[in-house]
Design an enzyme around this catalytic site. Sequence first.
Site, mmCIF file in Angstrom:
data_model
loop_
_atom_site.group_PDB
_atom_site.id
_atom_site.type_symbol
_atom_site.label_atom_id
_atom_site.label_comp_id
_atom_site.label_asym_id
_atom_site.label_seq_id
_atom_site.Cartn_x
_atom_site.Cartn_y
_atom_site.Cartn_z
ATOM 1 N N GLU A 1 38.131 -21.853 21.048
ATOM 2 C CA GLU A 1 37.208 -22.063 22.175
ATOM 3 C C GLU A 1 37.113 -23.546 22.519
ATOM 4 O O GLU A 1 36.957 -23.913 23.691
ATOM 5 C CB GLU A 1 35.830 -21.458 21.842
ATOM 6 C CG GLU A 1 35.892 -19.935 21.919
ATOM 7 C CD GLU A 1 34.952 -19.204 20.977
ATOM 8 O OE1 GLU A 1 34.009 -19.827 20.453
ATOM 9 O OE2 GLU A 1 35.171 -17.995 20.763
ATOM 10 N N HIS B 1 38.709 -24.960 16.759
ATOM 11 C CA HIS B 1 38.518 -23.568 17.160
ATOM 12 C C HIS B 1 39.143 -23.360 18.542
ATOM 13 O O HIS B 1 39.108 -24.249 19.393
ATOM 14 C CB HIS B 1 37.023 -23.225 17.185
ATOM 15 C CG HIS B 1 36.788 -21.760 17.317
ATOM 16 N ND1 HIS B 1 36.848 -21.124 18.538
ATOM 17 C CD2 HIS B 1 36.540 -20.804 16.396
ATOM 18 C CE1 HIS B 1 36.629 -19.822 18.343
ATOM 19 N NE2 HIS B 1 36.452 -19.601 17.050
ATOM 20 N N SER C 1 37.329 -10.557 15.593
ATOM 21 C CA SER C 1 36.762 -9.198 15.581
ATOM 22 C C SER C 1 36.777 -8.555 14.196
ATOM 23 O O SER C 1 36.942 -7.332 14.088
ATOM 24 C CB SER C 1 37.481 -8.311 16.607
ATOM 25 O OG SER C 1 37.306 -8.831 17.909
ATOM 26 N N ASN D 1 30.806 -18.042 11.791
ATOM 27 C CA ASN D 1 30.786 -19.022 12.873
ATOM 28 C C ASN D 1 29.793 -18.496 13.907
ATOM 29 O O ASN D 1 30.113 -17.577 14.655
ATOM 30 C CB ASN D 1 32.191 -19.165 13.479
ATOM 31 C CG ASN D 1 32.192 -20.070 14.705
ATOM 32 O OD1 ASN D 1 31.181 -20.710 15.011
ATOM 33 N ND2 ASN D 1 33.320 -20.104 15.417
ATOM 34 N N TRP D 2 28.626 -19.087 13.890
ATOM 35 C CA TRP D 2 27.568 -18.580 14.779
ATOM 36 C C TRP D 2 27.808 -18.953 16.238
ATOM 37 O O TRP D 2 27.108 -18.482 17.117
ATOM 38 C CB TRP D 2 26.205 -19.121 14.321
ATOM 39 C CG TRP D 2 25.689 -18.538 13.050
ATOM 40 C CD1 TRP D 2 26.370 -17.766 12.136
ATOM 41 C CD2 TRP D 2 24.353 -18.660 12.525
ATOM 42 N NE1 TRP D 2 25.556 -17.412 11.098
ATOM 43 C CE2 TRP D 2 24.299 -17.943 11.307
ATOM 44 C CE3 TRP D 2 23.202 -19.312 12.969
ATOM 45 C CZ2 TRP D 2 23.144 -17.859 10.532
ATOM 46 C CZ3 TRP D 2 22.051 -19.228 12.194
ATOM 47 C CH2 TRP D 2 22.018 -18.508 10.996
ATOM 48 N N LYS D 3 28.740 -19.869 16.489
ATOM 49 C CA LYS D 3 29.009 -20.355 17.854
ATOM 50 C C LYS D 3 27.691 -20.835 18.478
ATOM 51 O O LYS D 3 26.845 -21.359 17.764
ATOM 52 C CB LYS D 3 29.718 -19.266 18.668
ATOM 53 C CG LYS D 3 30.970 -18.746 17.925
ATOM 54 C CD LYS D 3 31.866 -17.877 18.731
ATOM 55 C CE LYS D 3 33.052 -17.447 17.886
ATOM 56 N NZ LYS D 3 34.018 -16.642 18.621
ATOM 57 N N GLY E 1 32.767 -14.262 13.749
ATOM 58 C CA GLY E 1 31.882 -14.605 14.867
ATOM 59 C C GLY E 1 30.749 -13.595 14.972
ATOM 60 O O GLY E 1 29.771 -13.643 14.231
ATOM 61 N N GLY E 2 30.902 -12.646 15.885
ATOM 62 C CA GLY E 2 29.840 -11.688 16.204
ATOM 63 C C GLY E 2 29.171 -11.060 14.993
ATOM 64 O O GLY E 2 27.935 -10.986 14.925
ATOM 65 N N GLU F 1 43.350 -17.392 13.601
ATOM 66 C CA GLU F 1 42.548 -16.649 14.577
ATOM 67 C C GLU F 1 43.375 -16.400 15.831
ATOM 68 O O GLU F 1 43.434 -17.274 16.723
ATOM 69 C CB GLU F 1 41.295 -17.450 14.953
ATOM 70 C CG GLU F 1 40.364 -17.731 13.799
ATOM 71 C CD GLU F 1 38.921 -17.884 14.273
ATOM 72 O OE1 GLU F 1 38.063 -17.193 13.713
ATOM 73 O OE2 GLU F 1 38.662 -18.661 15.193
ATOM 74 N N GLY G 1 36.374 -12.079 19.793
ATOM 75 C CA GLY G 1 35.301 -11.580 20.649
ATOM 76 C C GLY G 1 35.723 -10.454 21.579
ATOM 77 O O GLY G 1 35.012 -10.110 22.517
HETATM 78 P P1 13P Z 1 34.590 -12.738 16.564
HETATM 79 O O1 13P Z 1 34.424 -12.309 15.126
HETATM 80 O O2 13P Z 1 33.327 -12.608 17.367
HETATM 81 O O3 13P Z 1 35.775 -12.089 17.217
HETATM 82 O O4 13P Z 1 34.899 -14.306 16.551
HETATM 83 C C1 13P Z 1 35.868 -14.792 15.687
HETATM 84 C C2 13P Z 1 35.820 -16.260 15.714
HETATM 85 O O5 13P Z 1 36.111 -16.887 16.714
HETATM 86 C C3 13P Z 1 35.366 -16.938 14.503
HETATM 87 O O6 13P Z 1 35.568 -18.306 14.595
#
Ligand code: 13P
Length: 255
Positions: free
Chosen positions: A100, A98, A216, A13-15, A237-238, A170, A176
């Site tokens: 967020e 998600h 994470s 998930n590149w956000k 994510g990251g 999640e 994050g």
């Molecule tokens: P991180 O891997 O950056 O914690 O993000 C997880 C996430 O929200 C994937 O959708």
Amino acid sequence: MDKSNRATVLAGNWKMNKTASEASELIKELIPAIEGANCDVVICVPYTSLDVAARLCKGTNISVGAQNCHYEESGAFTGEVSVTMLIESGVTHVIVGHSERRQYFGETDITVNLRARKAVSKGLIAIICVGELLEEREAGITEDVLSRQVKAALSDMTQEDMEHVIIAYEPVWAIGTGKTATSQQAGEACRFIRGIVEELFNADVAKSLTIQYGGSMNPSNAEELLAQEHVDGGLIGGASLKASDFKSLVDAASK
Ligand code: 13P
């Protein structure tokens, strides 16, 4: 329970990261790095990179996903993107609900359900995100929250629809933050979610459902998390923004 009933899916998930030209560079690094993957690989990129991602990934083992979709077919919904638009852009997967979006953009259990149903009705795979806040975990109500979110998200879905659903667990406090759920916490939550799905549908649907962990996940903790009986991949994510890290995760999920 035998994991061979279900696909292991590693999704990035590149956000809100990477312009289209940056996306192109990263994808060109990813393609050779993960061509030997023994799991399904998806990259969920911003809308502006869908076109380049779909073009570059065509004929490779990487599927392209979006990070949201609207539940109406078309119309006066400024800023929104329809499922049909996504499909025409070469998208096969879409993240829905998600945390967020729930936290910052007013997404509710009801709109998550509407979006997910629209996505699966058109043949997209909906990666539906659920997860508790830190205060909910501390108050001991994690299972209540997961149960409510899963039941709402899957409301009015059929057994056939479930073939197009992935659930991503999640925990919001792990996203994050560098604070990962322990493999035991992740495994227990995913097992609990599978139990809810069995209750809503039946054992076959539950057994074949892919349930990812997200929060994470990185090259040093992935193997242990992915070894959990009920964890069938990750939503990353990251660590999905660097080809070498994403490759390590794909390798861990391929074992
Ligand atoms: P991180 O891997 O950056 O914690 O993000 C997880 C996430 O929200 C994937 O959708």
